[in-house]
Design a protein around this motif. Structure first.
Motif, mmCIF file in Angstrom:
data_model
loop_
_atom_site.group_PDB
_atom_site.id
_atom_site.type_symbol
_atom_site.label_atom_id
_atom_site.label_comp_id
_atom_site.label_asym_id
_atom_site.label_seq_id
_atom_site.Cartn_x
_atom_site.Cartn_y
_atom_site.Cartn_z
ATOM 1 N N ARG A 125 12.114 13.698 12.010
ATOM 2 C CA ARG A 125 11.393 12.796 12.906
ATOM 3 C C ARG A 125 9.928 13.223 12.988
ATOM 4 N N PRO A 126 8.995 12.316 12.763
ATOM 5 C CA PRO A 126 7.577 12.676 12.901
ATOM 6 C C PRO A 126 7.233 13.112 14.323
ATOM 7 N N ASP A 127 6.321 14.080 14.423
ATOM 8 C CA ASP A 127 5.800 14.470 15.728
ATOM 9 C C ASP A 127 4.845 13.415 16.264
ATOM 10 N N LEU A 128 4.165 12.722 15.363
ATOM 11 C CA LEU A 128 3.224 11.668 15.745
ATOM 12 C C LEU A 128 3.145 10.648 14.626
ATOM 13 N N THR A 129 3.232 9.378 14.999
ATOM 14 C CA THR A 129 3.050 8.288 14.041
ATOM 15 C C THR A 129 1.845 7.467 14.458
ATOM 16 N N LEU A 130 0.878 7.367 13.564
ATOM 17 C CA LEU A 130 -0.340 6.607 13.784
ATOM 18 C C LEU A 130 -0.183 5.250 13.119
ATOM 19 N N VAL A 131 -0.116 4.192 13.913
ATOM 20 C CA VAL A 131 0.098 2.839 13.396
ATOM 21 C C VAL A 131 -1.252 2.140 13.325
ATOM 22 N N LEU A 132 -1.748 1.928 12.111
ATOM 23 C CA LEU A 132 -3.038 1.256 11.922
ATOM 24 C C LEU A 132 -2.821 -0.248 11.942
ATOM 25 N N ASP A 133 -3.495 -0.897 12.876
ATOM 26 C CA ASP A 133 -3.272 -2.323 13.125
ATOM 27 C C ASP A 133 -4.497 -3.131 12.733
ATOM 28 N N VAL A 134 -4.306 -4.096 11.817
ATOM 29 C CA VAL A 134 -5.370 -5.029 11.449
ATOM 30 C C VAL A 134 -4.790 -6.438 11.411
ATOM 31 N N SER A 135 -5.649 -7.432 11.552
ATOM 32 C CA SER A 135 -5.211 -8.822 11.508
ATOM 33 C C SER A 135 -4.792 -9.203 10.090
ATOM 34 N N VAL A 136 -4.044 -10.283 9.997
ATOM 35 C CA VAL A 136 -3.659 -10.794 8.681
ATOM 36 C C VAL A 136 -4.895 -11.202 7.885
ATOM 37 N N GLU A 137 -5.888 -11.752 8.564
ATOM 38 C CA GLU A 137 -7.126 -12.146 7.882
ATOM 39 C C GLU A 137 -7.819 -10.929 7.266
ATOM 40 N N THR A 138 -7.822 -9.827 7.993
ATOM 41 C CA THR A 138 -8.417 -8.597 7.459
ATOM 42 C C THR A 138 -7.610 -8.079 6.284
ATOM 43 N N THR A 139 -6.293 -8.134 6.388
ATOM 44 C CA THR A 139 -5.438 -7.721 5.274
ATOM 45 C C THR A 139 -5.788 -8.493 4.011
ATOM 46 N N LEU A 140 -5.843 -9.810 4.119
ATOM 47 C CA LEU A 140 -6.115 -10.642 2.953
ATOM 48 C C LEU A 140 -7.503 -10.365 2.384
ATOM 49 N N ALA A 141 -8.488 -10.207 3.259
ATOM 50 C CA ALA A 141 -9.856 -9.954 2.801
ATOM 51 C C ALA A 141 -9.954 -8.610 2.083
ATOM 52 N N ARG A 142 -9.317 -7.581 2.625
ATOM 53 C CA ARG A 142 -9.397 -6.255 2.012
ATOM 54 C C ARG A 142 -8.649 -6.193 0.688
ATOM 55 N N LEU A 143 -7.512 -6.867 0.619
ATOM 56 C CA LEU A 143 -6.788 -6.898 -0.653
ATOM 57 C C LEU A 143 -7.609 -7.602 -1.723
ATOM 58 N N ALA A 144 -8.307 -8.668 -1.343
ATOM 59 C CA ALA A 144 -9.123 -9.411 -2.304
ATOM 60 C C ALA A 144 -10.291 -8.576 -2.813
ATOM 61 N N GLN A 145 -10.760 -7.641 -2.003
ATOM 62 C CA GLN A 145 -11.912 -6.826 -2.365
ATOM 63 C C GLN A 145 -11.564 -5.620 -3.230
ATOM 64 N N ARG A 146 -10.287 -5.316 -3.369
ATOM 65 C CA ARG A 146 -9.908 -4.074 -4.041
ATOM 66 C C ARG A 146 -10.244 -4.074 -5.535
ATOM 67 N N GLY A 147 -10.081 -5.204 -6.184
ATOM 68 C CA GLY A 147 -10.389 -5.274 -7.596
ATOM 69 C C GLY A 147 -9.394 -4.564 -8.486
ATOM 70 N N THR A 148 -8.202 -4.265 -7.954
ATOM 71 C CA THR A 148 -7.148 -3.638 -8.745
ATOM 72 C C THR A 148 -5.914 -4.520 -8.723
ATOM 73 N N ALA A 149 -5.019 -4.292 -9.675
ATOM 74 C CA ALA A 149 -3.797 -5.084 -9.735
ATOM 75 C C ALA A 149 -2.953 -4.840 -8.485
ATOM 76 N N ALA A 150 -2.478 -5.911 -7.875
ATOM 77 C CA ALA A 150 -1.684 -5.799 -6.655
ATOM 78 C C ALA A 150 -0.270 -5.355 -6.986
ATOM 79 N N ASP A 151 0.310 -4.474 -6.140
ATOM 80 C CA ASP A 151 1.714 -4.127 -6.321
ATOM 81 C C ASP A 151 2.567 -5.228 -5.699
#
Length: 210
Positions: free
Chosen positions: A126-152
């Motif tokens: 069991r983790p001692d601490l879990t850090l949950v990074l929260d971003v909007s779906v719009e941010t997810t899509l924008a960041r994935l589009a900016q990566r310039g690498t093949a998507a998994d």
């Protein structure tokens, strides 16, 4: 010897987990703590082989099979890498862990959540601490589009799936607030890193310098 602390970073695609995991590990090392940075799926030789099977998209796994593959990789990771490091007094920073299986396979793909919870308990990690990074779906899509690498295969699942994933992580953070800290992943990397380090300092190590 005092056991190390186990910190996991969770969240949806494009949330900055890998970057923030590296930054956190570096920050802890700068403060004199022994640190191991690792990831899932992966983190041990056998688990890295399974990572390729899970992410390359060559096989359309059933949710049940995919869940079991993740736990096979995780069992290797825990036994070969995480548990020995913690026993040696090393702080482990892990990019994804069991919460990702609960959210992606359980919430997102319909695998049985009770089974996932049972398998998680059997790991005894069991983790001692879990850090949950929260971003909007719009941010997810924008960041994935900016990566310039093949998507998994997970990065190709689309906006509706990403919304479900975000809701799943936020639900876990609310339900397990003693273990989890919800971190706003929208600001710049330095701002997010500072918030993460402060959460670690408050939750785990008040003596860690800011």
């Amino acid at each position: 010897m005092v056991a190390g602390k186990f910190i996991t970073l969770e969240g949806g695609e494009g949330g900055g987990k890998s970057t923030q995991a590296r930054m956190l590990a570096a920050a802890l090392a700068e403060r004199g703590l022994p640190v191991l940075l690792t990831r899932e799926p992966g983190g041990a030789p056998g688990a890295e082989h399974l990572r390729t099977l899970l992410l390359d998209g060559a096989i359309d796994w059933s949710p049940q099979a995919e869940t079991l593959l993740h736990f096979a990789a995780r069992a290797e990771h825990v036994e070969r890498t995480i548990r020995p490091a913690l026993a040696a007094g090393i702080w482990v920073v892990c990019d994804r862990f069991a919460d990702s299986t609960m959210v992606y396979q359980g919430h997102g793909q319909g695998a049985d959540r009770g089974t996932i919870a049972t398998l998680t308990g059997l790991l005894r990690a069991r983790p001692d601490l879990t850090l949950v990074l929260d971003v909007s779906v719009e941010t997810t899509l924008a960041r994935l589009a900016q990566r310039g690498t093949a998507a998994d295969r997970y990065e190709r699942l689309g906006a509706a799936f990403f919304a479900t994933i975000r809701d799943g992580f936020r639900a876990i953070a609310r339900a397990e607030f003693q273990r989890c800290a919800l971190i706003d992943g929208e600001p710049d990397e330095a701002t997010v890193a500072a918030a993460i380090l402060e959460a670690v300092r408050v939750r785990l190590a008040p003596a860690v310098r800011r």
